[in-house]
Design a protein around this motif. Structure first.
Motif, mmCIF file in Angstrom:
data_model
loop_
_atom_site.group_PDB
_atom_site.id
_atom_site.type_symbol
_atom_site.label_atom_id
_atom_site.label_comp_id
_atom_site.label_asym_id
_atom_site.label_seq_id
_atom_site.Cartn_x
_atom_site.Cartn_y
_atom_site.Cartn_z
ATOM 1 N N SER A 319 -3.709 -7.093 17.463
ATOM 2 C CA SER A 319 -3.893 -5.985 16.532
ATOM 3 C C SER A 319 -2.573 -5.731 15.812
ATOM 4 C CB SER A 319 -4.302 -4.711 17.275
ATOM 5 O OG SER A 319 -5.617 -4.823 17.751
ATOM 6 N N ASP A 320 -2.693 -5.323 14.564
ATOM 7 C CA ASP A 320 -1.508 -5.028 13.756
ATOM 8 C C ASP A 320 -1.747 -3.657 13.116
ATOM 9 O OD1 ASP A 320 0.365 -4.773 11.756
ATOM 10 O OD2 ASP A 320 0.105 -6.798 10.956
ATOM 11 N N ALA A 321 -0.995 -2.669 13.558
ATOM 12 C CA ALA A 321 -1.254 -1.297 13.088
ATOM 13 C C ALA A 321 0.045 -0.612 12.692
ATOM 14 C CB ALA A 321 -1.939 -0.491 14.195
ATOM 15 N N GLN A 322 0.025 0.004 11.544
ATOM 16 C CA GLN A 322 1.178 0.806 11.119
ATOM 17 C C GLN A 322 0.671 2.139 10.620
ATOM 18 O OE1 GLN A 322 3.333 -1.202 8.025
ATOM 19 N NE2 GLN A 322 3.756 -2.995 9.282
ATOM 20 N N GLN A 323 1.369 3.210 10.974
ATOM 21 C CA GLN A 323 0.998 4.505 10.399
ATOM 22 C C GLN A 323 2.233 5.333 10.088
ATOM 23 O OE1 GLN A 323 -0.721 7.606 12.771
ATOM 24 N NE2 GLN A 323 -0.401 6.509 14.693
ATOM 25 N N THR A 324 2.181 5.996 8.947
ATOM 26 C CA THR A 324 3.262 6.918 8.584
ATOM 27 C C THR A 324 2.671 8.172 7.951
ATOM 28 O OG1 THR A 324 3.500 5.884 6.403
ATOM 29 C CG2 THR A 324 5.020 5.155 8.103
ATOM 30 N N ASP A 325 3.390 9.241 8.112
ATOM 31 C CA ASP A 325 3.054 10.498 7.438
ATOM 32 C C ASP A 325 4.366 11.099 6.958
ATOM 33 O OD1 ASP A 325 1.568 12.848 6.628
ATOM 34 O OD2 ASP A 325 2.487 13.839 8.347
ATOM 35 N N LYS A 326 4.479 11.264 5.665
ATOM 36 C CA LYS A 326 5.726 11.805 5.103
ATOM 37 C C LYS A 326 5.414 13.083 4.345
ATOM 38 C CE LYS A 326 7.551 7.189 4.324
ATOM 39 N NZ LYS A 326 7.140 6.194 3.318
ATOM 40 N N ASN A 327 6.241 14.071 4.549
ATOM 41 C CA ASN A 327 5.997 15.366 3.903
ATOM 42 C C ASN A 327 7.220 15.837 3.147
ATOM 43 O OD1 ASN A 327 3.231 16.414 4.979
ATOM 44 N ND2 ASN A 327 4.264 15.421 6.691
ATOM 45 N N SER A 384 6.917 13.798 -8.455
ATOM 46 C CA SER A 384 5.857 12.884 -8.899
ATOM 47 C C SER A 384 6.135 11.460 -8.442
ATOM 48 C CB SER A 384 5.578 12.983 -10.400
ATOM 49 O OG SER A 384 6.721 12.731 -11.126
ATOM 50 N N ALA A 385 7.404 11.123 -8.257
ATOM 51 C CA ALA A 385 7.713 9.797 -7.705
ATOM 52 C C ALA A 385 7.235 9.699 -6.255
ATOM 53 C CB ALA A 385 9.212 9.528 -7.776
ATOM 54 N N PHE A 386 7.400 10.787 -5.523
ATOM 55 C CA PHE A 386 6.945 10.836 -4.129
ATOM 56 C C PHE A 386 5.430 10.628 -4.073
ATOM 57 C CE2 PHE A 386 5.405 13.316 -0.482
ATOM 58 C CZ PHE A 386 6.205 12.843 0.536
ATOM 59 N N VAL B 102 10.665 6.223 -9.045
ATOM 60 C CA VAL B 102 11.165 6.638 -10.357
ATOM 61 C C VAL B 102 11.520 5.374 -11.135
ATOM 62 C CG1 VAL B 102 12.941 7.889 -11.631
ATOM 63 C CG2 VAL B 102 12.099 8.794 -9.455
ATOM 64 N N ARG B 103 10.799 5.151 -12.215
ATOM 65 C CA ARG B 103 11.070 3.956 -13.006
ATOM 66 C C ARG B 103 12.347 4.140 -13.809
ATOM 67 N NH1 ARG B 103 5.084 4.478 -14.114
ATOM 68 N NH2 ARG B 103 5.948 6.183 -15.302
ATOM 69 N N ALA B 104 13.129 3.067 -13.884
ATOM 70 C CA ALA B 104 14.414 3.129 -14.569
ATOM 71 C C ALA B 104 14.232 3.595 -16.009
ATOM 72 C CB ALA B 104 15.075 1.748 -14.536
#
Lengths: 420, 260
Positions: A319-327, A384-386, B102-104
């Motif tokens: 099995s190959d499992a990855q999980q992330t949660d970013k806030n 918005s990048a996030f 963020v695009r350059a």
């Protein structure tokens, strides 16, 4: 029929009225009755007695209101959402029609209501079912959307609950894209109690998008159950704009070797809002891969709960499992409880998990300001990048553009605390 | 529009003291930089040379406790970092920040437009900005692929430094502060970065190079070299001072300074 005493008189009366007004085939009536009995027995969940699944989310705001069933026509496929160029599927399923057999066979099979009061209640009110079905062996791409739109009920003083149901059946080698949206009028504190069941057959590929764009004052409880057969692929992106209380209980079972799932999520909550994501992945067979990546943006005094539960069963080797949660916290008062967990019973696996919560980094903010962007512009660009990492997982361009602007529009940047 | 006359320096720093938390780092820096000049600020680790560049750009980690910095007739230290940038101050970071997502293109255009608006000019059209960016990419010999990616994300150290020079080329600063831009560069990257700086030199702008080593000065010939020690400039001279430092090391300066 059910005549047991109930603490939920309003629900009971409406349940009975629904059964009388919209009688289905016998199997459907039986299913509804079973849903009611179970709901009446277990009621709404509470955090007491070590109920880990509801540890951080109190459903009292829902439980203490007698929400009425609105008895509106089911077919609210229009709604305010754009159509993204996708064909709409009506929520007025024909239980006797051509696909009736398939519905009977699958409805309620994945979304067990034995331990789930909300799913039981939804089942007790089964009527508005959107069915998406691609038969076995049809590999031609199918792209549809299901919009469960809440509308104001007949009595402005009354608060209403709706119980939308979605059944997605992707046959062998199907290639299916589904956009599932939940919308509603901006004002009232209505309650959406949704259940979605998704069957992904052998070799099928399903892209599933779920968008919660309800009233900021609404309550939304969504249960999604996915079953994947051998060599199937399921990619999902769930987007949630804040509501008073939202729950996204999303569970996938990888039940055949070679199955792959990718579950992405993006949520935003503002002042007074609460979201609870409980994402479960069951590696039930060997050689399956899962990716879980959720991101949250929290403003005001809002709160987010994230529970990631990846289970790797004893026979599920490789099995190959990855999980992330970013806030990302936009406010000192926002709070996140993130609990990614791995339960691994096999010994030859690759698994990882991680969670972060933080404010926008001061160095990063200074970098943007040193190029001439003021705090507000810099913050917007970084937020918005996030969000974009998740938005970019969306394949249909019209939906991606729509989500980009929807989140940009809705994320308020008032005062941004600067973390060090 | 410019308030500068031929007699006034572009930047005039007097008695600048700055600290980070309880730590005094700058202890009375005096520095005058005229348009058209390149200055090198050298000094051992911990002497305060990076702090000087960062304080001038407005990094919020530092507190100015005394002194002043007049830039183009304005009290620089009273301005927010973004206003300084719009007025033509540019800091090339020692550790450029990665901006995933963020695009350059978007990042640089926002910087250019912010500066244009500050000067009462309209935003550039996408087409005009494309043209500008292409031109600058060629000028500083950066891989055009880097501009299509998110800013600095996954870039090598050398790529990040080159990207700083590209940003400088696009933003066309009047006062460029290069904070150890040479550190961590191999010889080819050092040449490319130096070429970029040389191409951007003009009679209207000035460059302050903060560096630990003399080698960048083989490529960029400074008009003046200053040695910073314990938060003060203890010696200033021409390019020959850099060579002397390279030969004798910073201990020599420290000893010499202690007799003064």
């Amino acid at each position: 029929m059910t005549q047991a005493p109930t603490r939920h008189e309003r629900y009971f009366a409406d349940h009975q009225a629904l059964a009388a007004a919209s009688p289905g085939p016998a199997w459907l009536d039986t299913l509804r009755a079973a849903g009611w009995e179970r709901f009446n027995a277990i009621g709404f969940p509470t955090a007491r007695r070590g109920n880990e699944r509801w540890k951080y989310t109190a459903v009292a705001p829902i439980a203490r209101v007698n929400f009425a069933y609105p008895f509106l026509p089911p077919d609210n496929v229009g709604g305010p959402e754009p159509d993204f160029g996708f064909a709409a599927v009506s929520a007025a399923a024909d239980f006797d029609g051509e696909t009736g057999d398939a519905i009977r066979q699958h409805l309620g099979r994945l979304a067990s209501f034995e331990d789930d009061g909300f799913a039981a209640l939804n089942t007790a009110f089964l009527r508005d079912v959107a069915v998406v079905r691609v038969p076995d062996g049809s590999g031609a791409p199918v792209a549809v959307r299901v919009n469960h739109a809440a509308t104001d009920g007949p009595d402005v003083e009354q608060r209403y609950a709706r119980h939308p149901r979605t059944l997605i059946l992707a046959g062998r080698n199907a290639n299916l894209t589904v956009i599932e949206t939940y919308t509603g009028p901006p004002g009232p504190r209505y309650f959406t109690n949704a259940v979605t069941e998704i069957v992904v057959s052998e070799g099928a590929q399903v892209d599933h998008y779920r968008l919660l764009n309800e009233s900021p004052a609404a309550y939304h409880v969504g249960v999604t159950r996915v079953h994947q057969a051998r060599d199937s692929s399921f990619s999902s992106a769930s987007f949630a704009l804040g509501t008073a209380l939202a729950r996204n209980d999303f569970a996938v079972t990888l039940d055949g070797p070679g199955a792959y799932c990718s579950l992405n999520g993006l949520y935003y909550t503002g002042q007074g809002q609460h979201i609870d994501n409980l994402i479960s992945i069951d590696h039930a067979q060997p050689h399956c891969t899962s990716r879980l990546n959720y991101k949250g943006i929290l403003d005001g005094n809002s709160r987010a709960v994230f529970g990631g539960e990846v289970l790797v069963r004893r026979n599920a080797q490789k099995s190959d499992a990855q999980q992330t949660d970013k806030n990302l916290l936009l406010s000192e008062d926002a709070e996140v409880d993130s609990k990614p967990s791995l339960l691994i019973y096999a010994d030859d696996v690759q698994c990882s998990h991680g969670a972060t919560a933080g404010q926008i980094d001061a160095q990063t903010l200074f970098y943007l300001r040193s190029r001439g962007l003021d705090l507000a512009a810099a913050s917007r660009m970084l937020i918005s990048a996030f969000a974009r990492e998740i938005v970019n997982t969306v394949k249909p361009q019209p939906l991606r553009d729509y989500l980009d602007s929807l989140f940009d529009r809705n994320i308020a940047v008032k005062t941004l605390p600067v973390g060090r | 529009m410019t308030k500068m006359t031929n007699n006034n320096p572009l930047l005039s720093v007097r008695g600048l003291h700055a600290s980070a938390g309880d730590l005094e780092i700058l202890n009375g820096v005096d520095l005058e930089v005229n348009a058209g000049e390149v200055h090198a600020i050298m000094g051992p680790n911990g002497s305060g040379k990076s702090t000087l560049a960062n304080v001038l750009a407005g990094r919020p980690d530092y507190t100015v406790t005394a002194g002043q910095a007049i830039y183009d007739g304005e009290d620089l230290l009273a301005l927010e970092p973004e206003i300084r940038a719009r007025m033509g101050v540019f800091l090339a970071f020692q550790y450029p920040v990665e901006l995933p997502g963020v695009r350059a293109w978007q990042f640089l255009k926002a910087g250019v437009d912010a500066r244009r608006q500050h000067h009462g000019e309209e935003e550039l059209s996408a087409r005009d900005f494309d043209r500008l960016l292409r031109e600058k990419v060629q000028m500083v010999e950066i891989d055009p692929e880097l501009v299509r990616r998110a800013v600095n994300e996954g870039f090598s150290g050398g790529e990040k430094k080159r990207n700083e020079i590209l940003q400088m080329a696009v933003l066309e600063p009047r006062l460029a502060l290069l904070d150890e831009t040479d550190s961590g560069l191999d010889i080819d990257a050092l040449r490319i970065v130096s070429d970029g700086v040389n191409k951007l030199r003009s009679q209207d702008n000035a460059t302050v190079l903060v560096t630990h080593y003399q080698r960048m000065l083989n490529y960029i010939r400074p008009d003046k070299v200053h040695v910073l020690l314990d938060g003060r400039i203890v010696r200033s001279g021409g390019p020959e001072l850099a060579l002397e430092l390279e030969e004798k090391g910073y201990d020599w300066i420290r000893e010499a300074a202690s007799y003064e």
